[in-house]
Each structure stands twice: as structure tokens, then as C-alpha cells.
Design an enzyme around this catalytic site. Structure first.
Site, PDB file in Angstrom:
ATOM      1  N   LEU A 127       2.698  74.110  92.888  1.00 55.39           N
ATOM      2  CA  LEU A 127       2.387  72.895  92.145  1.00 55.39           C
ATOM      3  C   LEU A 127       1.100  72.248  92.634  1.00 55.39           C
ATOM      4  O   LEU A 127       0.150  72.055  91.874  1.00 55.39           O
ATOM      5  CB  LEU A 127       3.545  71.900  92.262  1.00 55.39           C
ATOM      6  CG  LEU A 127       3.299  70.492  91.708  1.00 55.39           C
ATOM      7  CD1 LEU A 127       3.124  70.549  90.196  1.00 55.39           C
ATOM      8  CD2 LEU A 127       4.445  69.564  92.084  1.00 55.39           C
ATOM      9  N   GLY A 133      -3.028  66.115  94.288  1.00 56.79           N
ATOM     10  CA  GLY A 133      -1.794  66.170  95.059  1.00 56.79           C
ATOM     11  C   GLY A 133      -0.696  65.450  94.305  1.00 56.79           C
ATOM     12  O   GLY A 133       0.035  66.028  93.513  1.00 56.79           O
ATOM     13  N   GLU A 370       6.872  66.518  98.832  1.00 55.06           N
ATOM     14  CA  GLU A 370       7.778  66.296  97.695  1.00 55.06           C
ATOM     15  C   GLU A 370       7.794  64.831  97.256  1.00 55.06           C
ATOM     16  O   GLU A 370       8.845  64.256  96.958  1.00 55.06           O
ATOM     17  CB  GLU A 370       9.184  66.806  98.010  1.00 55.06           C
ATOM     18  CG  GLU A 370       9.210  68.325  98.177  1.00 55.06           C
ATOM     19  CD  GLU A 370      10.564  68.948  97.935  1.00 55.06           C
ATOM     20  OE1 GLU A 370      11.305  68.485  97.060  1.00 55.06           O
ATOM     21  OE2 GLU A 370      10.873  69.932  98.634  1.00 55.06           O
ATOM     22  N   SER A 373       5.581  58.510 100.291  1.00 57.64           N
ATOM     23  CA  SER A 373       6.320  57.244 100.327  1.00 57.64           C
ATOM     24  C   SER A 373       5.786  56.271  99.283  1.00 57.64           C
ATOM     25  O   SER A 373       6.547  55.490  98.698  1.00 57.64           O
ATOM     26  CB  SER A 373       6.219  56.623 101.726  1.00 57.64           C
ATOM     27  OG  SER A 373       6.880  57.432 102.681  1.00 57.64           O
TER      28      SER A 373
END
Length: 388
Positions: A127, A133, A370, A373
Site C-alpha cells: 500500500l 504514506g 497501520e 496516531s
């Protein structure tokens, strides 16, 4: 709604089994793998024989017929001892096999899932890209359908991809722009690329701060051709697919982060009971006691968070917000506990021979991978009805 987070007997038996495996098999060996930046193939093979890579998948595809709660339990117990092994399992299941299970054709499931569930091969999810990002909608990798050969022709680069270059990596599912919508926005699709496909390049492993016994690499695609049948799900649905996969994956990462936080408690408690200063164990000092009390509190609440999100997923209830909360809180807790564990250990906490040094190095990525924050806070704010 009242939620009971006590484990069912089968889940508790699984937890105890993996707890013993982590302490008896992983703990004595992983330090050497970690310091040498080596992938622990034999440990991963044993995990495959235990059925851990097939936990949340149906038996008809070679799985164990379990659920996401079972996966989280295993990840937490593994991460109490080592995060490199835990992230290898998490990525292999949540990012490697789960997209094929959720969105694949029956033929794709039959072809890939049995070998992935057994641990014979690992899958990866391509991905992230160097230029985008968190902004996955800015994907630049392209895939053009060659009508003459009925093949996708893929060009582009992916970075920070876990499990993508091991000797047992079998495939990488990549997101790529396959066209444009009427308004000019990209159509992002997911395509399965088997390892060894011509034009599919795998770089050397990254030199990382942590997770040093796991595999993370940059991937390149140069006129890489795969059959049109390797499209995963509908064309143009890749963006929506990865959002669902990341929602589930955040629960898994939260469980892993909770395990690291609890591992910091385990190591610090044992050290505080045996390390003496000024004629008594340092655990007799209230300053150390308060640190450990806070660390235990944080780990406990992180566990409540990920189990709540997992229970909602298992029962078919909305879980996106709870997953974001669990991921945000548990990753913060992991960093906090790792810092305090290092402080409790003093100078020894800065020595790599002590597990807390690994935990300190491994914790920070949990606030990034993944979904950072900041992204989690955005998701939670949106669920509160706020927009920006």
C-alpha cells in the site's frame, strides 16, 4: 450495553498454549535473531504448524475456524515476549491473507489461502509509497490492462512492506491506479502479484530502529505483468478494500501493542523484585511501585479496548471508531510503558541483552504503522460529527 471480556474456555486454552510457546521457544532464541537482523524461519514454521496463521479463517480454506478475538489473544501473548515475531503473524494474517479472504474469488481463495493458513507461504500488502504514506488516495503506482494479452502491466514503487522479501513470501497484493473516474479522481484497484514475477523487484531489507527480526522492504514494479484474473475484487474498489482491511488490522496492532505494554510490566516487575540498591530490592521503593502500578493500569485498559473492538467485529457490529480508539490508546501506552521499563532498569535498560531494550526500540513504530496516531484522532473526530 454490558460487555463481558472474560475469555471463553477455548480462548483461554489458546492463550495459555501460546504463552508457553512464547516463553519456552521464542524468548531463549529471539535476542540473537534480533541483534543479527535475521528472520526467524524455524520459529515461524513452528507457528505455522500450530495453526496460528490460519486462526481466523474457515476450515474449508485450511484455517482453524476461529475469530479475530483469537488472533488478538495470540498477538498479545507473542508481543509480551517479542514484537518481531508478532508483527510477522499480524501482517501475514491481517494484511496478507485477509484481503484475499474478504475480497477474493473462490478460485483465488482456493489457490492461496491453504498455503498461507499453514504458514507455508507468507503474504504481504503493498500500500504505502515513498510519496504517499497516510495519503493512500495519492497512489502513484499504475496498472494498465493490456487487452492483447489480457494482463495487468504494473509500474511503481512501494515502501515499508512487511513480509515482502522472505524466502517463503508467496505474494504481495498491491494497490494501483487502473483508470480515472469521470471527475478525474483515480480508480484504485488491488492486484495479486506472485513472488518471482518478472518485473517485480525486491530491495534489500531496511536498516530499522526496531522489529529487527522481521522482514521489511521496498518493492518496485517495472512493466510487471500478471493475468487479468489477479484483480482482487472489483476494479476501482481497492481504496475501499484497504480501508476495511486497515480497520480490522488496527485491532490486531492494538492487541500487539497491549502485549508489548504488558511485557514491559512483566520484565520490570521481575527486575524490581531482584535488583537491590541501598540494601533492599528497588521494588520496595514507592517511586518504583507507582511506576509499575501505572504501567499495569495502562496495559489493562489497553486490553479492554482491543477486546471491545474485536468483540464488536466478531458480532457483526460497527467497530471502526472502537478500533481507532484502541489503536491510538494502546500504541501510546506501549511507548509510555517501554520508556518507564527502561527507566526502572536503569543502565541495564539501555543494554540490548535485556528484553526491555528491544521493547523500547519496537514501541515507537506502533504510533505510526497501520494508521498514525494523528490519523486515528482524525477518524475519532469524524465519528464525533466533526469535519475539517
Amino acid at each position: 450495553m454490558s460487555i463481558d471480556h472474560r475469555l471463553a474456555p477455548e480462548h483461554e486454552e489458546l492463550r495459555r498454549t501460546v504463552e508457553a510457546f512464547a516463553h519456552d521457544v521464542i524468548a531463549p532464541k529471539i535476542g540473537e535473531f534480533y541483534e543479527n537482523h535475521e528472520f526467524p524461519y524455524e520459529i515461524i514454521r513452528e507457528m505455522g504448524r500450530m495453526g496460528l496463521f490460519g486462526l481466523p479463517f474457515p476450515e474449508e480454506y485450511g484455517g482453524m475456524g476461529g475469530d479475530y478475538l483469537a488472533l488478538g489473544i495470540v498477538l498479545e501473548e507473542l508481543a509480551r515476549v517479542d514484537s518481531s515475531v508478532a508483527i510477522t503473524l499480524e501482517a501475514g494474517v491481517s494484511l496478507g491473507a485477509m484481503p484475499i479472504f474478504r475480497f477474493g474469488t473462490e478460485e483465488q481463495k482456493r489457490e492461496w489461502l491453504p498455503r498461507m493458513c499453514s504458514g507455508e507461504i507468507l503474504g504481504a500488502f503493498g500500500l504505502t509509497e515513498p510519496e504517499c504514506g497516510s495519503d493512500a488516495g495519492g497512489t502513484r503506482t499504475t496498472a494498465r490492462l493490456d487487452q492483447a494479452t489480457n494482463e495487468w502491466v504494473i509500474n511503481g514503487t512501494k515502501c515499508f512492506i512487511t513480509n515482502s522479501g522472505t524466502d517463503i513470501t508467496g505474494l504481495v497484493t498491491v494497490t494501483a491506479v487502473t483508470g480515472r473516474k469521470d471527475d478525474g479522481r483515480p480508480l484504485i484497484s488491488s492486484i495479486i502479484v506472485p513472488s518471482g514475477t518478472p518485473g517485480f523487484g525486491v530491495a534489500a531489507p531496511y536498516s530499522k530502529v526496531g522489529w529487527n527480526a522481521s522482514d521489511t522492504r521496498e518493492l518496485s514494479f517495472s512493466d510487471c505483468r500478471v493475468p487479468a484474473a489477479n484483480l482482487l475484487g472489483e476494479e476501482g474498489r481497492g481504496y475501499a478494500q484497504f480501508l476495511r482491511i486497515l480497520d480490522e488490522g488496527r485491532i490486531a496492532i492494538s492487541a500487539l501493542a497491549t502485549g508489548l505494554a504488558q511485557g514491559c510490566v512483566d520484565e520490570s516487575l521481575a527486575y524490581a523484585k531482584t535488583r537491590e540498591a541501598f540494601g533492599r530490592p528497588i521494588g520496595a521503593n514507592q517511586a518504583i511501585q507507582f511506576k509499575l502500578a501505572d504501567m499495569e493500569m495502562r496495559a489493562h485498559m489497553a486490553r479492554v479496548g482491543w477486546r471491545d473492538a474485536a468483540s464488536r467485529l466478531v458480532h457483526g457490529e460497527p467497530f471502526k471508531n472502537e478500533a481507532a480508539i484502541a489503536k491510538l490508546y494502546s500504541s501510546t501506552v506501549a511507548v509510555d510503558n517501554a520508556r518507564e521499563a527502561t527507566q526502572i532498569h536503569g543502565g541495564y535498560g539501555f543494554m540490548n541483552e535485556y528484553p526491555v531494550a528491544r521493547m523500547w526500540r519496537d514501541s515507537k513504530i506502533l504510533e505510526i504503522g497501520e494508521g498514525t496516531s494523528e490519523v486515528q484522532r482524525m477518524l475519532i473526530a469524524r465519528e464525533l460529527g466533526l469535519s475539517g
